[in-house]
Design an enzyme around this catalytic site. Sequence first.
Site, PDB file in Angstrom:
ATOM      1  N   TYR A 270     109.426  -4.613  54.373  1.00 22.42           N
ATOM      2  CA  TYR A 270     108.965  -4.371  55.750  1.00 22.42           C
ATOM      3  C   TYR A 270     107.460  -4.655  55.808  1.00 22.42           C
ATOM      4  O   TYR A 270     106.688  -4.117  55.022  1.00 22.42           O
ATOM      5  CB  TYR A 270     109.277  -2.909  56.073  1.00 22.42           C
ATOM      6  CG  TYR A 270     108.830  -2.390  57.412  1.00 22.42           C
ATOM      7  CD1 TYR A 270     109.363  -2.893  58.590  1.00 22.42           C
ATOM      8  CD2 TYR A 270     107.898  -1.365  57.490  1.00 22.42           C
ATOM      9  CE1 TYR A 270     108.969  -2.383  59.809  1.00 22.42           C
ATOM     10  CE2 TYR A 270     107.498  -0.850  58.708  1.00 22.42           C
ATOM     11  CZ  TYR A 270     108.042  -1.367  59.874  1.00 22.42           C
ATOM     12  OH  TYR A 270     107.648  -0.854  61.080  1.00 22.42           O
TER      13      TYR A 270
ATOM     14  N   ARG B 290     103.426  23.902  59.698  1.00 21.75           N
ATOM     15  CA  ARG B 290     103.340  22.590  59.053  1.00 21.75           C
ATOM     16  C   ARG B 290     104.287  22.482  57.860  1.00 21.75           C
ATOM     17  O   ARG B 290     104.767  21.410  57.521  1.00 21.75           O
ATOM     18  CB  ARG B 290     101.897  22.345  58.590  1.00 21.75           C
ATOM     19  CG  ARG B 290     101.634  20.911  58.153  1.00 21.75           C
ATOM     20  CD  ARG B 290     100.196  20.729  57.685  1.00 21.75           C
ATOM     21  NE  ARG B 290      99.914  21.547  56.537  1.00 21.75           N
ATOM     22  CZ  ARG B 290      98.784  22.246  56.360  1.00 21.75           C
ATOM     23  NH1 ARG B 290      97.826  22.215  57.271  1.00 21.75           N
ATOM     24  NH2 ARG B 290      98.610  22.980  55.285  1.00 21.75           N
TER      25      ARG B 290
END
Length: 400
Positions: A119, A66
Amino acid sequence: MSDDGSEAPGKFTRSRMNDATDTVHLGRRPFDNNGFVNTPVYRGSTVLFPTLEKLISREQPYTYGRRATPTTDALTEAIARLEGGAATILTSSGLQAVAAALLAFVEAGDTILMVDTVYQPTRKLCDTALKRLGVTTVYYDPLIGAGIKDLITPKTRLVFTESPGSQTFEVQDIPAIAAAAKEAGIWVLMDNTWASPLYFKPFEHGVDVSIQAATKYIVGHADAMLGAVTGNARAAPYLDRIKEAVGTSPGSEETYLALRGLRTLDVRLERHHAHGLDMARWLQARPEVRRVMHPALESDPGHALWSRDFLGASGLFAFILEPVSQTALAAFVDHLELFGMGYSWGGYESLILPFDPRSYRTATPWTETGNALRIHIGLENIDDLKRDLDAGFKRMAAAS
Ligand SMILES: *Cc1c(COP(=O)(O)O)cnc(C)c1O
């Protein structure tokens, strides 16, 4: 804009040439990989430690899937350098990059200043999840420039910018906003997806954190979702901490696809720029079109700021039709051969999408009555694309 710099505006020639080379070479170490040109896809969660001492000291480059792999390192190194920042974290989508960037800085009780042309999903994030955490969002006019200082209070943590604005392409005066933010000691974040790291250098204009929906031009082939957040030296530790805290971990395959897309980013953007501008001029001359919103057009209200700050234009812009019925609009868009209708952009293919800013703008109400269309000019032959739109306009006229 070509490799020898012949068409590039003088002052940008050097950096454009550097980027062309950097997109090809950054993040590659062939002789660490048996001479193979590309960094391979490392798939993995567990990383083994050979001894207890190594486990305790963590003195090895990789400790857990990760956190990082050689594949993610190749991409973060490349994006950080191209954006001009200190360090980059990767996320599994552009929206997750926006979320990670905001969560890295805000606390309950903070106010953030958000550009009204942002956005739309970013707006939703602010109005839902951030609101629940006790963060207040104040939307501001994209053309506010230095006037942003009047909106800054002791509670303001950051200013979020996106230039040009999503869908309507207003160009922000980023240096003026950044100067006011710096004076007040608050952060400046920017969604830099439209220009990509090649056509706007956020850190040269005072931005602290730059966000890329790598899904768009970096991946470039409409085949993967990925985000990247890059910070300057002051912001980088905050990004690293949020990455550790929430585990923003991109897929290994997606990371590879972004690296692969990056290798051709410079040459693709040259085509998007040239053909996008050509099409913008062609549309501007059409009687069916009321207005074209493309900052590289000399007639665009944002043109002066765009030419001052940007190194090029991508293939995404918008235009407003003279008002037509829904049936006539459908006749135009439903039977286009080359332009697809759908979300996202930045791939090799051309797209068209009707939109209506009236439904969500709050600080700067949208008063335009004509139908608005966002268009992405892909890598096809430009005359074929014009023929496709021309046939669409003829169908539209017949249906009016
Ligand atoms: C598409 C887009 C995003 C979000 O990216 P995803 O990868 O689709 O989540 C963020 N900002 C801008 C400007 C975008 O166009």
